[in-house]
Design a protein around this motif. Structure first.
Motif, PDB file in Angstrom:
ATOM      1  N   UNK A   1      41.716  36.127  36.013  1.00  6.52           N
ATOM      2  CA  UNK A   1      41.013  36.418  34.787  1.00  6.52           C
ATOM      3  C   UNK A   1      39.775  35.555  34.704  1.00  6.52           C
ATOM      4  N   UNK A   2      38.813  36.031  33.921  1.00 10.46           N
ATOM      5  CA  UNK A   2      37.582  35.294  33.725  1.00 10.46           C
ATOM      6  C   UNK A   2      36.426  36.238  33.486  1.00 10.46           C
ATOM      7  N   UNK A   3      35.270  35.673  33.269  1.00 11.41           N
ATOM      8  CA  UNK A   3      34.071  36.465  32.982  1.00 11.41           C
ATOM      9  C   UNK A   3      33.598  37.191  34.235  1.00 11.41           C
ATOM     10  N   UNK A   4      32.706  38.139  34.025  1.00  9.66           N
ATOM     11  CA  UNK A   4      32.091  38.857  35.144  1.00  9.66           C
ATOM     12  C   UNK A   4      31.417  37.853  36.078  1.00  9.66           C
ATOM     13  N   UNK A   5      31.592  38.047  37.353  1.00 11.19           N
ATOM     14  CA  UNK A   5      30.958  37.184  38.343  1.00 11.19           C
ATOM     15  C   UNK A   5      31.769  35.980  38.752  1.00 11.19           C
ATOM     16  N   UNK A   6      32.958  35.794  38.187  1.00  9.17           N
ATOM     17  CA  UNK A   6      33.761  34.618  38.541  1.00  9.17           C
ATOM     18  C   UNK A   6      34.512  34.802  39.861  1.00  9.17           C
ATOM     19  N   UNK A   7      34.598  36.033  40.348  1.00  6.77           N
ATOM     20  CA  UNK A   7      35.263  36.272  41.621  1.00  6.77           C
ATOM     21  C   UNK A   7      36.647  36.883  41.506  1.00  6.77           C
ATOM     22  N   UNK A   8      36.944  37.509  40.375  1.00  7.73           N
ATOM     23  CA  UNK A   8      38.284  38.074  40.162  1.00  7.73           C
ATOM     24  C   UNK A   8      38.698  39.026  41.275  1.00  7.73           C
ATOM     25  N   UNK A   9      37.815  39.925  41.657  1.00  7.43           N
ATOM     26  CA  UNK A   9      38.164  40.934  42.662  1.00  7.43           C
ATOM     27  C   UNK A   9      38.345  40.309  44.039  1.00  7.43           C
ATOM     28  N   UNK A  10      37.405  39.493  44.450  1.00  4.38           N
ATOM     29  CA  UNK A  10      37.483  38.874  45.782  1.00  4.38           C
ATOM     30  C   UNK A  10      38.691  37.947  45.888  1.00  4.38           C
ATOM     31  N   UNK A  11      38.893  37.112  44.883  1.00  4.87           N
ATOM     32  CA  UNK A  11      40.040  36.205  44.892  1.00  4.87           C
ATOM     33  C   UNK A  11      41.333  37.002  44.764  1.00  4.87           C
ATOM     34  N   UNK A  12      41.339  38.002  43.888  1.00  3.49           N
ATOM     35  CA  UNK A  12      42.534  38.817  43.688  1.00  3.49           C
ATOM     36  C   UNK A  12      42.978  39.529  44.949  1.00  3.49           C
ATOM     37  N   UNK A  66      59.330  48.103  40.440  1.00  2.38           N
ATOM     38  CA  UNK A  66      59.668  48.572  41.784  1.00  2.38           C
ATOM     39  C   UNK A  66      60.017  47.412  42.720  1.00  2.38           C
ATOM     40  N   UNK A  67      60.062  46.199  42.180  1.00  2.00           N
ATOM     41  CA  UNK A  67      60.406  45.029  42.987  1.00  2.00           C
ATOM     42  C   UNK A  67      59.262  44.497  43.837  1.00  2.00           C
ATOM     43  N   UNK A  68      58.044  44.862  43.478  1.00  2.00           N
ATOM     44  CA  UNK A  68      56.882  44.419  44.241  1.00  2.00           C
ATOM     45  C   UNK A  68      56.126  43.336  43.483  1.00  2.00           C
ATOM     46  N   UNK A  69      55.573  42.403  44.227  1.00  2.00           N
ATOM     47  CA  UNK A  69      54.667  41.437  43.628  1.00  2.00           C
ATOM     48  C   UNK A  69      53.348  42.127  43.354  1.00  2.00           C
ATOM     49  N   UNK A  70      52.627  41.657  42.374  1.00  4.09           N
ATOM     50  CA  UNK A  70      51.347  42.281  42.030  1.00  4.09           C
ATOM     51  C   UNK A  70      50.350  41.224  41.583  1.00  4.09           C
ATOM     52  N   UNK A  71      49.120  41.402  42.021  1.00  6.50           N
ATOM     53  CA  UNK A  71      47.997  40.587  41.572  1.00  6.50           C
ATOM     54  C   UNK A  71      46.998  41.564  40.973  1.00  6.50           C
ATOM     55  N   UNK A  72      46.574  41.309  39.745  1.00  2.00           N
ATOM     56  CA  UNK A  72      45.624  42.191  39.071  1.00  2.00           C
ATOM     57  C   UNK A  72      44.365  41.419  38.706  1.00  2.00           C
ATOM     58  N   UNK A  73      43.221  42.052  38.928  1.00  2.00           N
ATOM     59  CA  UNK A  73      41.940  41.488  38.501  1.00  2.00           C
ATOM     60  C   UNK A  73      41.594  42.104  37.158  1.00  2.00           C
ATOM     61  N   UNK A  74      41.484  41.250  36.154  1.00  2.00           N
ATOM     62  CA  UNK A  74      41.215  41.710  34.791  1.00  2.00           C
ATOM     63  C   UNK A  74      40.560  40.553  34.047  1.00  2.00           C
ATOM     64  N   UNK A  75      39.526  40.837  33.278  1.00  2.00           N
ATOM     65  CA  UNK A  75      38.834  39.752  32.576  1.00  2.00           C
ATOM     66  C   UNK A  75      39.753  39.020  31.604  1.00  2.00           C
TER      67      UNK A  75
END
Length: 161
Positions: A1-12, A66-75
């Motif tokens: 989580x964080x503001x636009x440009x913090x790297x949520x997608x790349x880190x996620x 479904x028993x899966x781990x999940x990482x989500x990119x969201x502000x």
């Protein structure tokens, strides 16, 4: 989580790969109206974010169910947004990627093909409520290399599991 440009997608994406988890890109779940509004330089209101947050929450809950781990990119900029997401999955841990406004603006301004203009970065900081001590959240410096952020996050998650 964080503001636009913090790297949520790349880190996620990198964190999901490191954890063997599914990655959910929150930006892809915005309805077309939200994308058009942001692309025209208008920030989203709380009401406009509700359906989007619910879509992300449903994706997270479905993967966990479904028993899966999940990482989500969201502000997830406000505490109320994070609480809304927790309504779908109580055990969510938020990784807050903290960044300064100048770096965020520079990153957003240099992106190609993304709907979010750099002009909205200030509105994101105006909306931002950093996670409080009583929230299940970890704060990491988003100006560090992605590999270092991911390594720290993996260490923290492994230590708490």
């Amino acid at each position: 989580m964080g503001v636009a440009g913090c790297g949520k997608s790349a880190v996620g994406e990198a964190l999901a790969a490191a954890l063997g988890a599914i990655f959910v890109e929150g930006d892809r779940l915005h309805p077309p109206e939200n994308v058009a509004r942001m692309a025209s330089g208008e920030p989203l209101t709380d009401a406009l974010r509700e359906g989007w947050l619910d879509a992300i929450g449903r994706r997270i809950a479905g993967s966990v169910g479904d028993g899966q781990g999940v990482v989500a990119a969201c502000s997830a900029l406000k505490r109320s947004y994070r609480e809304r997401l927790r309504g779908f999955c109580q055990d969510i841990v938020f990784l807050y990627l903290e960044i300064d406004p100048a770096t965020a603006k520079q990153r957003v301004g240099s992106r190609q093909g993304h709907f979010m203009p750099a002009s909205l970065v200030d509105s994101q900081f105006a909306t931002l409520e950093a996670p409080a001590a009583d929230e299940n959240a970890v704060t990491l410096d988003a100006t560090r290399p992605i590999a270092d952020i991911v390594a720290d996050a993996v260490s923290l998650f492994e230590a708490n599991s």
